[in-house]
Enzyme design. Sequence first.
Site, mmCIF file in Angstrom:
data_model
loop_
_atom_site.group_PDB
_atom_site.id
_atom_site.type_symbol
_atom_site.label_atom_id
_atom_site.label_comp_id
_atom_site.label_asym_id
_atom_site.label_seq_id
_atom_site.Cartn_x
_atom_site.Cartn_y
_atom_site.Cartn_z
ATOM 1 N N GLU A 129 13.629 60.094 -3.197
ATOM 2 C CA GLU A 129 12.750 58.814 -3.454
ATOM 3 C C GLU A 129 11.441 59.004 -3.685
ATOM 4 O OE1 GLU A 129 13.572 56.275 0.080
ATOM 5 O OE2 GLU A 129 15.720 56.327 -0.456
ATOM 6 N N GLU A 245 25.085 71.941 -4.347
ATOM 7 C CA GLU A 245 23.868 72.181 -5.192
ATOM 8 C C GLU A 245 22.969 73.323 -5.010
ATOM 9 O OE1 GLU A 245 21.079 68.859 -5.483
ATOM 10 O OE2 GLU A 245 21.383 68.472 -3.316
ATOM 11 N N GLN A 339 6.719 89.769 -20.703
ATOM 12 C CA GLN A 339 5.819 90.738 -20.850
ATOM 13 C C GLN A 339 6.325 92.081 -21.809
ATOM 14 O OE1 GLN A 339 2.828 90.481 -19.542
ATOM 15 N NE2 GLN A 339 2.093 92.675 -19.887
#
Length: 388
Positions: A129, A245, A339
């Site tokens: 939220e 997740e 790089q």
Amino acid sequence: MDYTLTDEQRMLHDTVFKFTKNEWEPRTIEIDESDSFPWWLWERLRQLDWCGLLIPEEYGGSGMGVLDTAIMMEAAGHAGADTGSILAWGVHLTIGTIPIVLCGTEEQKAKYLPKIATGEYITCFCLTEPNIGSDAVNVQCSAVRKGDHYVLNGTKMFITNGPIADLAIVIAATDKSKGVRGVSAFIVEKNFPGFSVGKKLNKIGQRGSETSEIIFDNCMVPVENRLLNEGDGFTKVGAINLEYERSILSAGWTGMLGYNLDLATAYAHQRTQFGHPIVKYPQIREMLVRMKMNYDISKLLLYRAAWMKDQGLPAALEASLYKAFTAQACMQSAIDGMQVHGGYGLMQEYKIERSLRDAKLCSVGAGTDQVLYEIIARAITGTRSLTL
Ligand SMILES: Cc1cc2nc3c(=O)[nH]c(=O)nc-3n(C[C@H](O)[C@H](O)[C@H](O)COP(=O)(O)OP(=O)(O)OC[C@H]3O[C@@H](n4cnc5c(N)ncnc54)[C@H](O)[C@@H]3O)c2cc1C
């Protein structure tokens, strides 16, 4: 211990890798620039029947395991898919869908899973939220029961697939006085009255996934759309999702580590300075070695966490170790990869610069590095920190 993939797993890997190299990777600059979800890709994933990998076959899915799904997502990343589109696909496969697979009633599964499996419905997961991020148990969005409905009010923030989802798994407080045990989970259709999508957010990376607020304004959700019991929203549904997740949802980033290494190795062979290909210079070789170490360690940690989930073992610690390591590996790999490319590394057409922009979310989403380090420190020391 056997580290070999089965023939079937190798075939899955190779099929996704080939598809991505031929159709997805060539369009990643276009996806990144468009800053929107590639619907053409979704149509291809639907044709390939890859929208319901973790859904049981009886509901129209592929009935695959966690490791097999991780292998497929990692293969897409390794072949050069953008991690934004992988994230959109992954949220649909995992945290937007797994709560129904693992916690849904027979009616909920029969009603929703077949449409999710075909990709007709896209899913999302709404926990965060505007004022509640790491402190996720302190949910402010409320769900008040009125007869045969719950009335939801509040705003969810940073919701992946928010602008495109048909179905949301929403975490809301049914009884704030009970703290974590007063939080419940709901299946919310986008057409329910009072559901709306807030503004689409403009992100540094993951631009193939769309992110937005989701707003609930007296949103009417039938009681039969609650998952499990009141109070199970965080302790059961949310806890299951966090493990997913922190493990397979991050598999695209692991794949990206392999892609960065491939790009940098090819460039190091091709680029000549001071009369020699730069691949001959020890400093370049050191960066390539570090990129290889980051890729392999991330993959091993991913496969371990996924394998444990397939065995039904708790994997909160292993998933946290995997994601915390991978977050840092992604930043280092992007810096090393760029790089090796010198000035060309900053140029879009060399495709390595996106890895730096896409890396950052890995150390923020699904638990910041600080939160994951605390979980790991608790497991090591058996003590809690003063702040978390
Ligand atoms: C692109 C994107 C996609 C996302 N997708 C989703 C989604 O689909 N669904 C969903 O629900 N959420 C989603 N999120 C939200 C994500 O999970 C949160 O951003 C994350 O949990 C962190 O919350 P926060 O951003 O509010 O940061 P905060 O919690 O405010 O943290 C700010 C900083 O303070 C640190 N911190 C906080 N508390 C402590 C403490 N006690 N001790 C030490 N350090 C601390 C944090 O580690 C961080 O460095 C997404 C976020 C992004 C950026």
